[in-house]
Every structure is written in C-alpha cells, then in structure tokens.
Design an enzyme around this catalytic site. Structure first.
Site, PDB file in Angstrom:
ATOM      1  N   GLU A   9      -1.340  -9.403  -1.833  1.00  0.00           N
ATOM      2  CA  GLU A   9      -2.026 -10.530  -1.180  1.00  0.00           C
ATOM      3  C   GLU A   9      -2.408 -11.624  -2.160  1.00  0.00           C
ATOM      4  O   GLU A   9      -2.190 -12.794  -1.909  1.00  0.00           O
ATOM      5  CB  GLU A   9      -3.304 -10.063  -0.460  1.00  0.00           C
ATOM      6  CG  GLU A   9      -3.093  -9.588   0.955  1.00  0.00           C
ATOM      7  CD  GLU A   9      -2.516  -8.212   0.993  1.00  0.00           C
ATOM      8  OE1 GLU A   9      -2.492  -7.573  -0.071  1.00  0.00           O
ATOM      9  OE2 GLU A   9      -2.102  -7.764   2.057  1.00  0.00           O
ATOM     10  N   HIS A  45     -11.274  -2.203   8.519  1.00  0.00           N
ATOM     11  CA  HIS A  45     -10.281  -3.006   9.224  1.00  0.00           C
ATOM     12  C   HIS A  45     -10.891  -3.798  10.362  1.00  0.00           C
ATOM     13  O   HIS A  45     -10.179  -4.272  11.225  1.00  0.00           O
ATOM     14  CB  HIS A  45      -9.183  -2.103   9.813  1.00  0.00           C
ATOM     15  CG  HIS A  45      -8.208  -1.623   8.805  1.00  0.00           C
ATOM     16  ND1 HIS A  45      -8.484  -0.622   7.925  1.00  0.00           N
ATOM     17  CD2 HIS A  45      -6.942  -2.015   8.540  1.00  0.00           C
ATOM     18  CE1 HIS A  45      -7.427  -0.415   7.154  1.00  0.00           C
ATOM     19  NE2 HIS A  45      -6.478  -1.244   7.503  1.00  0.00           N
TER      20      HIS A  45
END
Lengths: 435, 387
Positions: B83, B152
């Site tokens: 990322e 998450h």
C-alpha cells in the site's frame, strides 16, 4: 571480494576498451589501508577492501548489463590522452559544487542570524553526488529528494534567489514561502520535493517515473524518455517503502535511479548499528536490478556511473540502485550538536573533500588555472550575496495567501452560507471573507 | 422527495438489468461504480487504475470487473501488496498529470499508506504553492461490513475529513456513486472516495440523466433525500438508508423527518444543514464511525461556537483567524434556532466486536435513530443505551 568472477554467470569477454582511463582523483581510494576505508569506521568489518567501483548484477539481468559492466573492470589507469571531462565540463562541475557549498555555508550564517528558522539540513561534503548526477540530466528529467534538498534544487537549476527566499519564508521563494527548507518544489525544473519523512520520496519518485513509461506505451508519445532520480540516505534503506519500490520499479521496469547517499549516519545512528547488512548496493540484485557502489566523494567517478545508469534508464532497461559512499561535514541539521561522530573520522573525510579533489584534478590535468577557479569562487560569492539581499528585501507573504493553494480547484472550500461556492466570493482571498 | 428504497436484493454482480425501458431503471452500486470507471477511462486516456486484485481477479469486490479486458494491463495495474509503495507511486504519477484511481481493498489498509495520502497528496498543492496539483482518487470500501472484526471495520470519514487539501466523498445511492466518482476522477485535487461494502449489491432506481456518460455531481453539495419539518437527520453512506427507514417509522408517529444525505464530508455542505436546521429546529447526526471527534461532532460543534464568536468578534483577536479558518455550521449560525440539544448517533466507542449480536450493538440501528429523533422532539424516551 572481487566482483569480476563471482557475479557473472556467463563468461564475458574482457573489455578491450579500457574505459576507466582517468587518473584517480585520490589515490587513497584505491589502496587498502588497515581497516577498510569503506564506511569510514575504524571498526574492522567482515568484508574486504572495496575497489573504487563495485557492481553487482542480478542473475536475470546479466545479459542486459553489458553497458554497465565494463566499467566495473578495473583499476583506473592513467592515460593522459583521454581525460574524463573537458574543460567546460570541469568548470561547470566545479561551479556547481562551489555553489552548493557556499550556499549551504550561507544558510548556516543566516540561520545563526535568525533569518532562517525551523529545520535546516545542510549538504556540505556531499556535493559530488548532487553535481555528479544532476548535471547529466535534461530539464524534463525529475529529481526527488529528502529534507536535505537545497543543493539538489540548485543543481537542477532552481535559482539561488528562489531557494534562499524560500528559506527565509518570503513570498518570492520557489514555493512562495509555503514549503520551507524541506519542501522545495519547482515544476519548471522538475524538482518535486523535498519530503520530510524519509522514504516518502521514494514511492513518489517511482510514481514520477511511471508516466514516462505510460506516455510511451499507452498515450503513444514517442520520445517520452524522462528519467527520475530519487535521492535518499542510508537510514532510509531500512524503511519498508524502499523495498516496496525496488520491487515495483524492477517489476515494471521504470526509468528510475535510486541514489543512496550513504553518509554513514542517520542523525546520531550509525549505519552499522542500524543495518544488518550495511552494503546497500547488494540489495539491488535481490530485486532484479543492478546495484552499484561508487565513491561519492569523487565527482568524476560519480559522473561516470551516472552516465551509464541514466542511459540505461532512458533506454528503457529499467532501474538501478546506486550507493554513493559520502559524508556530511556538518551535523544532521543546524540543531544537531553532532557529538557522536568520531573527530578522526570527520578528519579523514575532510581530507577527501570533493571540491579539493576536483580542483586538484583540474590543475594536474591542466584543465583550469588557479585564476579561473578563483574567479568562479568570486562569481558564486556575488550570486549568493545577491540572493541574500534579494531575499532580505522580498516581502513576506500576504495574509490572504494563507488560504490559497489548498486545492487546485478552489471549490474545495465548499459552499458558503449564501448558498454559493465560497471561492466565488471576491473577498475570499483578501482575508476578510468568512470561510 | 421520498426515495423508495428497494429491499436489499443482492443482484448478481453485473446482471444486464438495464434491458427494460421506461422511467426508473435500476442499478446496483457495483454497476454504478463500474460504469463510472469505464466511462471515465474511455473518455480520458490518462486515467488508470491501480490496486490489489483490480485486474485479473476483476476486483476484490468486482467493482473493476471487465476493465482489464477492455483497457489492458498498462491501464489496470495489479499491484503487489504494498500500500505505501503503490499509493506513493500513484501520487508521483499524479504529480505529472496522470489520473490514477487507487483502490484500497478496504480503507483500513489505507492506514499503511496514510502518509502518502496526507503528506504527499493532500499537502502538495499547498507546499508547492500551486505548482503541483494531485488529481488522484483513493477509493475503496469503508466502515463496517458483516462480521469482519475490529481491524477491518473502521470508518475513516472523520480522519480524512480533518485534513485540509483532501476532498472526502461518501456516496449512498447509485446516482451518488456514479456522479461523485466521475466528479472525483475529473477533479484536480486528491479525493478520498469512501464506499460501503454492504451497499455494493443494493440497487437503486436511476434516471436517464444519471446514465448519461457526462453525468456528474458537484462536490460539496449535500442532498435532501426526504423533506420534512420536525427534525433534521444528517447521515452519509449506509446510514442514509437507515435514516430513511427511521423516517418512515417516525412518520407513522407524526414526526416528519428531513433526511440529509451529506454526500461530501469535506467540504461539508454546511449551508444545506443550516438551512434545514433553521427550518426544523432540531438535529440528529448519524454516522457509523467512532463518536469522538467524528463527523457528527464537527457538525454539532462548529455550529456551537459561531454564535459566540459573532458577538465577541471585537474582543477576541483570535477570531479573525478563526473566521477565516472555521466554517460556519449549525451552532455557528443556527444556535439560536435550535429547540433541543443536537443528538449524535455514532458507532460504539469500542473496536468492532466479532460476535453478531455485539456487532449489531456497536453500529447504529434504525431503532437508535428513531429513539434519538424522538428525544430531539422531546417525546419521553430514555437515553439508555440499547439493551
């Protein structure tokens, strides 16, 4: 460790052309003396003395690396017939390094006089890397740097006035005073930072290399062969983003050169204490790109390497990792008392001052006279005095500048109480509108 | 205008439902995003996608389905799991005029790249004094899904919306998704586009205007999903659906709720919110994220301080700057109009639990919104937390 036999899988013809034909600038760099001069530390290290020029080629790229390998062979042999640089080039290099050195010295002076403030990181001692690489770039090529970016900006062509005003925080600075020492941006000269976080510039540089390839392949613009240089230090080489980008740059064969300015110290943390394997150039092949080590105190050697790797990137052969062993003569920043570095180490590197080395080379090869170099010194002095005067006299940014440039599209400030976009209110940038 | 929300029918990802003609075509959010990306990529060759699994896998949530085949691997890039690296690469490419759309598999993963989103993207235009703009879009699912656990499920609207230099959008319906994504891609500034995984399969009616390839919604304008006169409820993303259901329930009890779909978290459409509050005199803010320093807190507070600052403007030397920097919002402008304290509904102040019943308690439900609206209307309903 010899580079010749072990690194190449295929037998390679010995290059007939002795490319490395310049007289060594400093004979010290060739001899192995006692503890290895690499990494400067008096502690003995497990690896052998390093020839001035080391090259590692990854397995997958042996066949492509011909352009670069032949440099690796060898002791530099003196040949008076073929000098590395012409007189003009020599003077250009000298002037650039002197500009960098004098500029940084002037910064220190101005800082202690209170005209500059905040963080100021000076580049004294590392000029060979900046000059050696950047002077080979075209205007469209990109340079990405860290907080130690004044000299990179200067070498790339940003005027001393613009950089000095930026440091003074004036409206005439290259970023109108909004960036500061660590955030030098110049779209015209393709200097895109100036990043304070170490490692932050590396992905951005990789991204800046991406459009060259994209333009060539997707937008079908022939001749889009801009190259990007990413400068960063030894401490950054332990950061995750560095490895992520080595991977992606090699994966996508981006035209980028990762230039490590290994000055052995990350503020007060010695490279040897922070890194499991201090030889950074070896990390290139692990990702499928060549890794080169070069003596970063010698501008001509840096320039030799730079020529090859920039050519390689421009051709589309992919990225390279170049480790330049260099040293900063001052502390990490002007606020750093610099107590941890051994004075003997500093003295050793001071003796290898790149500017003195280049001077010596120019004299010995009769490329320039004392007079010419002195006149360059004087000229740069004048440039800097002018830059300081200009910056002193420049105005501070206007109050209304506070809100400007947050967004390229000013509607980003949203809708005002009257239901219209705030940016449409003429008072918006005059500091009187309600935001 | 009352928007009829269809029941949560999960359509198969890419059904050719647009076959039927006449007025209201239906479109899932997934289709809306896919078509928006498709159209923008075909209109401008500088737009490209990058992210994990966006290419051959057709998108982790199938949002980018079919785009690799259509545009090729140079424009739909499957990245390694990096990322920080690929976000930075996107930013660098945007510096040079390309228009990347960076997908995060969920916005939780954007935390690995947040340095680039904030420091390299959001601040660059300012630091370079306008020389370098960053026309990049960061998109991906945000907020809680079903049973995915604490790491998450976080909602990042408040975090990104706090940062000047970013635009933060959060669509609810298909019209929002299409219009806002197109606007985001065309926008010259960094945009954080917060989708919602549970909404991907929901379908909404779309008019012919929305289906047009040049359809675009303005950034910074909220939408009044349902008009009312008793209480204003602001929400974004999935909570708009809950708020609309709550409005139905409240209507049966005689409370007419005005539902504002924020659409744009930064810049916040304070004008619409204020106008609505002045009309209804009561406000409930709904969000899924953590309560402290959240979107509701911003809407709530920035109203609070303005009334005072208007009166103290002469004595408060700091105020000039404050006026410049702080937007007027409910209490700033409309404190005098409020008949009740602002009710703030947010997620529970805990990391998201896994157990289904706990997870239900940690996210606002329709009953919570109804209860809060009634409290704001001074019906006698206790403040107790859901049992």
């Amino acid at each position: 460790m010899s580079f010749s036999a072990t690194n190449f899988a295929q037998p390679r013809p010995v290059p007939v052309e002795v490319r490395s034909n310049e007289k060594p600038l400093s004979s010290d760099s060739f001899r192995f003396r006692g503890p290895p001069s690499f990494l400067g530390s008096p502690h003995s290290l497990r690896f052998n003395p390093i020839p001035p020029f080391k090259l590692a080629i990854p397995h997958s790229q042996r066949s492509n690396a011909s352009a670069v390998t032949h440099i690796a062979n060898g002791k530099m042999v003196k040949s008076s017939a073929n000098l590395l640089i012409t007189k003009e080039e020599g003077l250009e290099l000298y002037e650039d390094m002197i500009l960098g050195r004098y500029f940084e010295d002037m910064c220190a002076q101005m800082y202690y006089r209170g005209k500059m403030f905040g963080f100021v990181h000076l580049y004294n001692g590392q000029e060979a890397v900046s000059t050696g690489f950047i002077k080979l770039l075209k205007k469209e090529d990109t340079v990405v740097s860290t907080y130690r970016d004044h000299v990179h900006a200067l070498s790339k062509g940003v005027s001393a006035r613009a950089v000095m005003s930026e440091l003074f925080g004036k409206a005439t600075g290259c970023c109108r005073g909004q960036g500061g020492s660590m955030h030098m941006f110049s779209k015209e000269h393709n200097v895109i930072g100036g990043f304070a976080f170490i490692g932050e510039g590396i992905p951005v540089a990789t991204g800046a290399a991406f459009p060259s390839k994209y333009r060539r392949e997707v937008l079908k613009e022939a001749g889009a062969d801009q190259v990007t240089l990413a400068f960063f230090g030894d401490g950054t080489c332990n950061n995750g983003q560095f490895y992520e980008c080595l991977n992606m740059a090699a994966l996508w064969k981006l035209p980028i050169i990762f230039v490590v300015e290994n000055n052995l110290w990350a503020i007060g943390m010695s490279h040897l204490r922070a890194t499991s394997d201090p030889e950074i150039w070896k990390k290139g092949p692990a990702f499928g790109m060549p890794g080169v080590h070069v003596d970063g105190m010698d501008v001509l050697k840096v320039r030799e390497v730079a020529k090859e790797v920039i050519e390689r990137a421009r051709r589309g052969d992919g990225p390279t990792l170049v480790e330049c062993e260099t040293y900063r003569f001052r502390g990490h920043s002007l606020a750093d008392p610099d107590e941890l570095r051994d004075p003997a180490e500093k003295a050793r590197y001071a003796a290898r001052d790149p500017i003195s080395a280049l001077k010596k080379y120019l004299f010995e090869n009769k490329l320039a006279s004392e007079q010419e170099l002195k006149s360059i010194d004087k000229k740069i002095d004048e440039v800097l005095d002018d830059a300081v005067e200009y910056s002193d006299e420049s105005p501070l940014p206007r109050r209304s500048q506070l809100l400007e440039n947050v967004f390229a599209d000013p509607k980003g400030f949203g809708i005002g109480p009257d239901g219209k976009y705030r940016c449409e209110d003429p008072k918006f940038t005059q500091g009187t509108a309600h935001v | 205008m009352l928007r009829a929300i269809r029941n949560k029918s999960i359509l198969p990802a890419f059904s050719a439902v647009r076959a039927f003609s006449s007025s209201a075509k239906e479109m899932t959010i997934r289709e809306a995003l896919n078509t928006a990306l498709d159209e923008e990529m075909s209109a401008d060759p500088k737009v490209f996608l990058m992210g994990e699994e966006v290419g051959e896998y057709q998108g982790a949530y199938k949002i980018t389905k079919g785009l690799l085949d259509k545009y090729g691997p140079e424009r739909v890039l499957d990245t390694p799991i990096t990322e920080a690296g690929f976000t930075g690469i996107g930013v660098g490419a945007a510096y040079y005029g390309l228009k990347p759309v960076v997908e995060f598999m969920t916005f939780n993963f954007s935390m690995q790249a947040i340095d680039h989103i904030i420091n390299s993207a959001a601040k660059s235009n300012y630091m370079s004094a306008g020389q370098i703009s960053v026309p990049i879009v960061f998109r991906g699912p945000n907020g809680a899904a079903a049973g995915v656990g604490a790491q998450h499920s976080q909602c990042y609207a408040a975090w990104y919306a706090a940062c000047p230099g970013l635009k933060v959008l959060s669509p609810y319906s298909s019209e929002d998704a299409r219009g806002l994504l197109k606007a985001a891609i065309r926008d010259p500034d960094p945009v954080v586009f917060l989708e919602n995984e549970l909404l991907y399969g929901e379908s909404f009616p779309v008019s012919a205007e929305v289906l047009d390839s040049s359809f675009c919604l303005p950034i910074g304008k909220a939408k009044i999903e349902r008009e009312g006169k008793d209480v204003t409820i602001t929400a974004f993303s999935k909570m708009v659906g809950y708020a609309l259901k709550a409005a139905e329930i409240l209507a049966k009890e005689g409370i007419s709720a005005e539902i504002i779909n924020l659409r744009s978290i930064r810049p916040l459409d304070r004008a619409t919110i204020n106008a609505s509050v002045r009309k209804t005199n009561r406000l409930v803010t709904v969000e899924e994220g953590f309560p402290q320093h959240g979107v509701g807190a911003e809407i709530w507070f920035s109203s609070l301080h303005c009334l005072f600052s208007v009166q103290l403007v002469n004595s408060w030397k700091y105020t000039n700057l404050l006026h410049l920097l702080n937007s007027t919002s409910v209490i700033e402008e409309s404190f005098g109009y409020l008949d009740a304290p602002v009710e703030r509904i947010a997620g529970a102040d805990v990391p998201m639990p896994y157990a289904a019943n706990l997870e239900r308690m940690a996210v606002p439900q329709v009953e919570d919104i109804v209860r809060a609206a009634k409290r704001a209307c001074y019906r006698s309903v206790p403040m107790a937390a859901t049992a």
